[in-house]
Design an enzyme around this catalytic site. Structure first.
Site, PDB file in Angstrom:
ATOM      1  N   HIS A  63       0.810  -1.217   0.000  1.00 13.22           N
ATOM      2  CA  HIS A  63       0.000   0.000   0.000  1.00 13.22           C
ATOM      3  C   HIS A  63       0.839   1.260   0.000  1.00 13.22           C
ATOM      4  O   HIS A  63       0.422   2.287  -0.535  1.00 13.22           O
ATOM      5  CB  HIS A  63      -1.028  -0.038   1.128  1.00 13.22           C
ATOM      6  CG  HIS A  63      -2.168  -0.920   0.770  1.00 13.22           C
ATOM      7  ND1 HIS A  63      -2.215  -2.235   1.150  1.00 13.22           N
ATOM      8  CD2 HIS A  63      -3.244  -0.696  -0.021  1.00 13.22           C
ATOM      9  CE1 HIS A  63      -3.296  -2.781   0.627  1.00 13.22           C
ATOM     10  NE2 HIS A  63      -3.937  -1.886  -0.076  1.00 13.22           N
ATOM     11  N   ARG A 114     -10.284   4.234  -1.811  1.00 13.87           N
ATOM     12  CA  ARG A 114      -9.834   3.443  -0.653  1.00 13.87           C
ATOM     13  C   ARG A 114     -10.113   4.247   0.619  1.00 13.87           C
ATOM     14  O   ARG A 114      -9.289   5.054   1.048  1.00 13.87           O
ATOM     15  CB  ARG A 114      -8.341   3.147  -0.751  1.00 13.87           C
ATOM     16  CG  ARG A 114      -7.931   2.212  -1.871  1.00 13.87           C
ATOM     17  CD  ARG A 114      -6.423   1.978  -1.825  1.00 13.87           C
ATOM     18  NE  ARG A 114      -6.018   0.829  -2.619  1.00 13.87           N
ATOM     19  CZ  ARG A 114      -5.596   0.893  -3.884  1.00 13.87           C
ATOM     20  NH1 ARG A 114      -5.536   2.049  -4.497  1.00 13.87           N
ATOM     21  NH2 ARG A 114      -5.229  -0.203  -4.531  1.00 13.87           N
ATOM     22  N   ARG A 122     -15.232   2.204  -1.800  1.00 13.95           N
ATOM     23  CA  ARG A 122     -15.036   0.902  -1.168  1.00 13.95           C
ATOM     24  C   ARG A 122     -15.106   1.054   0.346  1.00 13.95           C
ATOM     25  O   ARG A 122     -14.511   1.966   0.911  1.00 13.95           O
ATOM     26  CB  ARG A 122     -13.663   0.349  -1.558  1.00 13.95           C
ATOM     27  CG  ARG A 122     -13.345  -0.942  -0.842  1.00 13.95           C
ATOM     28  CD  ARG A 122     -12.049  -1.527  -1.314  1.00 13.95           C
ATOM     29  NE  ARG A 122     -10.902  -0.882  -0.702  1.00 13.95           N
ATOM     30  CZ  ARG A 122      -9.645  -1.221  -0.968  1.00 13.95           C
ATOM     31  NH1 ARG A 122      -9.406  -2.155  -1.856  1.00 13.95           N
ATOM     32  NH2 ARG A 122      -8.650  -0.620  -0.372  1.00 13.95           N
ATOM     33  N   GLU A 150     -11.075 -10.336  -5.320  1.00 12.87           N
ATOM     34  CA  GLU A 150      -9.645 -10.292  -5.009  1.00 12.87           C
ATOM     35  C   GLU A 150      -9.192 -11.505  -4.199  1.00 12.87           C
ATOM     36  O   GLU A 150      -8.045 -11.598  -3.790  1.00 12.87           O
ATOM     37  CB  GLU A 150      -9.278  -8.988  -4.285  1.00 12.87           C
ATOM     38  CG  GLU A 150     -10.139  -8.630  -3.104  1.00 12.87           C
ATOM     39  CD  GLU A 150      -9.746  -7.286  -2.480  1.00 12.87           C
ATOM     40  OE1 GLU A 150      -8.690  -6.734  -2.805  1.00 12.87           O
ATOM     41  OE2 GLU A 150     -10.516  -6.804  -1.633  1.00 12.87           O
ATOM     42  N   ASN A 183      -4.134  -6.853  -7.066  1.00 17.91           N
ATOM     43  CA  ASN A 183      -3.041  -6.827  -6.074  1.00 17.91           C
ATOM     44  C   ASN A 183      -3.208  -7.978  -5.097  1.00 17.91           C
ATOM     45  O   ASN A 183      -2.267  -8.700  -4.796  1.00 17.91           O
ATOM     46  CB  ASN A 183      -3.040  -5.509  -5.301  1.00 17.91           C
ATOM     47  CG  ASN A 183      -2.949  -4.315  -6.219  1.00 17.91           C
ATOM     48  OD1 ASN A 183      -2.488  -4.452  -7.339  1.00 17.91           O
ATOM     49  ND2 ASN A 183      -3.410  -3.167  -5.767  1.00 17.91           N
ATOM     50  N   ASP A 184      -4.429  -8.134  -4.611  1.00 16.93           N
ATOM     51  CA  ASP A 184      -4.677  -9.226  -3.686  1.00 16.93           C
ATOM     52  C   ASP A 184      -4.949 -10.533  -4.414  1.00 16.93           C
ATOM     53  O   ASP A 184      -4.537 -11.589  -3.958  1.00 16.93           O
ATOM     54  CB  ASP A 184      -5.852  -8.889  -2.756  1.00 16.93           C
ATOM     55  CG  ASP A 184      -5.399  -7.978  -1.637  1.00 16.93           C
ATOM     56  OD1 ASP A 184      -4.360  -8.278  -1.023  1.00 16.93           O
ATOM     57  OD2 ASP A 184      -6.048  -6.949  -1.398  1.00 16.93           O
ATOM     58  N   ARG A 197       2.345  -9.748  -0.956  1.00 19.79           N
ATOM     59  CA  ARG A 197       2.577  -8.638  -1.874  1.00 19.79           C
ATOM     60  C   ARG A 197       3.588  -7.623  -1.354  1.00 19.79           C
ATOM     61  O   ARG A 197       4.057  -6.774  -2.096  1.00 19.79           O
ATOM     62  CB  ARG A 197       1.245  -7.947  -2.216  1.00 19.79           C
ATOM     63  CG  ARG A 197       0.557  -7.356  -1.030  1.00 19.79           C
ATOM     64  CD  ARG A 197      -0.887  -6.996  -1.343  1.00 19.79           C
ATOM     65  NE  ARG A 197      -1.061  -5.623  -1.761  1.00 19.79           N
ATOM     66  CZ  ARG A 197      -2.242  -5.017  -1.873  1.00 19.79           C
ATOM     67  NH1 ARG A 197      -3.355  -5.692  -1.615  1.00 19.79           N
ATOM     68  NH2 ARG A 197      -2.322  -3.763  -2.240  1.00 19.79           N
ATOM     69  N   CYS A 222      -9.342  -2.753 -10.592  1.00 22.89           N
ATOM     70  CA  CYS A 222      -8.785  -1.622  -9.850  1.00 22.89           C
ATOM     71  C   CYS A 222      -7.436  -1.959  -9.212  1.00 22.89           C
ATOM     72  O   CYS A 222      -6.866  -1.166  -8.497  1.00 22.89           O
ATOM     73  CB  CYS A 222      -9.767  -1.142  -8.786  1.00 22.89           C
ATOM     74  SG  CYS A 222     -10.249  -2.429  -7.632  1.00 22.89           S
TER      75      CYS A 222
HETATM   76  C1  PEP Z   1      -6.400  -4.925  -4.920  1.00 30.85           C
HETATM   77  O1  PEP Z   1      -6.247  -5.771  -4.042  1.00 30.85           O
HETATM   78  O2  PEP Z   1      -6.073  -5.104  -6.105  1.00 30.85           O
HETATM   79  C2  PEP Z   1      -6.970  -3.605  -4.591  1.00 30.85           C
HETATM   80  C3  PEP Z   1      -7.281  -2.751  -5.522  1.00 30.85           C
HETATM   81  O3  PEP Z   1      -7.143  -3.304  -3.273  1.00 30.85           O
HETATM   82  P1  PEP Z   1      -5.933  -2.902  -2.321  1.00 30.85           P
HETATM   83  O4  PEP Z   1      -4.722  -2.696  -3.190  1.00 30.85           O
HETATM   84  O5  PEP Z   1      -6.325  -1.677  -1.606  1.00 30.85           O
HETATM   85  O6  PEP Z   1      -5.796  -4.084  -1.437  1.00 30.85           O
HETATM   86 MG    MG Z   2      -7.166  -5.486  -2.142  1.00 35.04          MG
END
Ligand code: PEP
Ligand code: MG
Length: 540
Positions: free
Chosen positions: A178, A285, A321, A420, A443-444, A454, A491
């Site tokens: 993040h 976020r 979100r 995710e 990402n997740d 990650r 996203c």
């Molecule tokens: C993701 O997981 O891709 C996402 C957009 O949420 P975050 O990066 O805030 O976990």
């Molecule tokens: Mg995420």
């Protein structure tokens, strides 16, 4: 020159400001002025009490925590330690707590044993308040600095104001941590995973941070500086050229209409989305609103912020979100039990379903704001149908409460979920029937599919945006969404990987949500592609 992983593009030349790791660990420091240190501790206790009033809704926990903070023997022995031994508050708190826990563990009494977790909680609350001060490092950073640290937490990153901080580099951290994402949203260069960084760089060193190549050059010679100054000018020219795309629609060459939205974490970034021609917000976020505060934001505070964003975007979609705390994102004022695997733990919707008070406050604020624009609510980290239904039930409860109070909200409000977690992708056909849209959080989704943390640079070679398993899951999600007649966006950071845009379009993705500074580039690429040709690329 040191090499790391590129996270956010751009080049910066500036003076290094090194955040020393010790500042965030509990070590014993002998203080010069013990009275001043005592005052610091007393203030932290006061703040802890205030936080308890704001945050802790469970009466039993509230009372027992308050009792500990008011216990003259407990706080008294910490005060004594600070005064007698002239040590820092963090060290005094930790040693007194450790000693107490040791004593309590030896007592054969269930009630006393149960108090151990209360003492731990109170201790971590006070420690995070004390630590929170050192997290406010931004106040001592000089203008035009490049921040260097072993790790930089999301809340530290959130403090970085563009004018003060030109970029940052860290020893640890993955490309979709993040902190990295916030850096990208700020539009500043970021490089992570640089081995030996803290041994090589000192505060005040002249640094070239090259986010395009993922390198850092320490005390460069004049010739190198000149090359980089020219490069900076070139980047600026390219940015100016991209502005030509600001008011253009996002079509492929063969006229397939797509949507490029912005991902944001605060109101300032919402403006950046508008400045860069974003067609809406694909991901807000909201946890960063909570991180900016020193207590849980009230319904009214949240309502005002959501309303402001919605008004800025009029009828354009704004996907907000719900709170995603846990994993690598923590709230200093909301102590949570230590978990062995925080990314697999009480995170996001799981935390919200566990703390309905926090969740419903946010949902009510969102519903009230929904009449001011085109709000769409999105739940993060849904992993099964039951969880989705529970979240929707709470949303319905909030709607009924508002109706009883004669408070208006948009009855046609759309509700979607992030995909995710691999389990959600696998049953996306079922989930699609109960929501209005999907947004794929790569990402997740990558982290959980590939079992790759990650934020861990040691295994970042496995965090591969071309991984076949992940691409197959994405394809499945898009197909299932379309079968159910709902749109699907993305996203996660994959949405801004330029080399993957053709494939994502070929799979049928409807919307891209990217950091504000990437919007125009993505639109430019989409406008150069042919959908039919992209479709032929999907051969897996
Ligand atoms: C993701 O997981 O891709 C996402 C957009 O949420 P975050 O990066 O805030 O976990
Ligand atoms: Mg995420």
């Amino acid at each position: 020159m040191l090499i790391g992983s590129k996270v956010s593009s751009g080049i910066a030349i500036g003076k290094a400001f090194v955040i020393k790791e010790e500042e965030f660990n509990i070590i014993k420091i002998v203080v010069k002025d013990e009275l001043k240190e005592l005052e610091r501790f007393n203030e932290a206790v006061q703040k802890g009490m205030k936080e308890l009033h704001k945050v802790e809704k469970n009466k039993d926990i509230f009372e027992s925590h308050l009792m500990i903070l008011e216990d003259p023997e407990f706080v008294g022995s910490i005060r004594e330690k600070i005064l007698d031994e002239k040590v820092n508050s963090e060290y005094a708190v930790q040693t007194v707590i450790d000693k107490l826990i040791k004593i309590f563990k030896e007592i054969e009494d269930e009630y006393i044993k149960e108090r151990i977790s209360d003492i731990k909680d109170v201790g971590s609350r006070i420690l995070s308040i004390l630590k929170g001060e050192s997290e406010n490092f931004i106040n001592v950073v000089e203008k035009d600095s490049i921040i260097i640290g072993k790790d930089i937490t999301p809340s530290q990153t959130a403090q970085m104001k563009r004018k003060k901080v030109l970029g940052f580099a860290t020893e640890i951290g993955g490309v979709t941590s993040h902190s990295a994402i916030i850096g990208r949203n700020l539009g500043i260069p970021v490089v992570v995973g640089i081995k030996n960084l803290l041994n090589e760089v000192n505060t005040g060193d002249l640094i070239i941070l090259d986010g395009n190549k993922g390198i850092i050059i320490i005390n460069p010679d004049e010739e190198t500086l000149e090359v980089y100054r020219k490069e900076i000018n070139k980047i600026q020219e390219e940015k100016n050229e991209l502005l030509n795309y600001k008011n253009l629609t996002t079509f492929t060459l063969d006229l397939k209409r797509l949507q490029v939205n912005g991902s944001i974490g605060n109101l300032k970034e919402a403006e950046d989305v508008n400045k860069n021609g974003g067609e809406g917000i694909g991901l807000f976020r909201t946890e960063f609103l909570y991180m900016e505060n020193d207590g849980l934001p009230s319904e009214e505070e949240q309502f005002n912020k959501y309303k402001e964003v919605l008004k800025k975007f009029k009828d354009k979609p704004v996907v907000i979100r719900t709170l995603d705390i846990g994993g690598d994102k923590k709230l200093s004022y909301l102590p949570m039990e230590e978990e062995l695997n925080p990314f697999l733990g009480l995170r996001a919707i799981r935390l919200c379903l566990n703390r309905k008070d926090i969740f419903k406050t946010q949902l009510r604020a969102l519903l009230r704001a929904s009449i001011y624009g085109n709000l769409q609510i999105m739940f993060p980290m849904i992993c099964n149908l039951n969880e989705l239904r529970k979240a929707k039930k709470l949303l319905d409860e909030c709607k009924v409460e508002l109706e009883e109070d004669n408070i208006k909200y948009n009855k046609n409000l759309l509700v979607g979920i992030m995909i995710e977690v691999p389990s959600a992708a696998i049953i996306s056909d079922i989930l699609a029937k109960e929501v209005d849209f999907f947004s794929i959080g790569t990402n997740d989704l990558m982290q959980y599919t590939l079992a790759v943390d990650r934020t861990n640079e040691k295994i970042s070679y496995l965090y591969d945006f071309n991984d076949l398993a992940v691409l197959r899951l994405i394809k499945l999600v898009i197909e299932n969404a379309h079968k159910a007649g709902i749109p699907v966006g993305m996203c996660g950071e994959m949405a801004s990987r330029e080399e993957l845009i053709p494939l994502l379009i070929g799979m049928g993705l409807d919307e891209f949500s990217v950091s504000p500074s990437s919007i125009l580039k993505i639109r430019k690429i989409i406008r150069s592609l042919n959908y039919i040709k992209c479709k032929r690329m999907v051969v897996f």
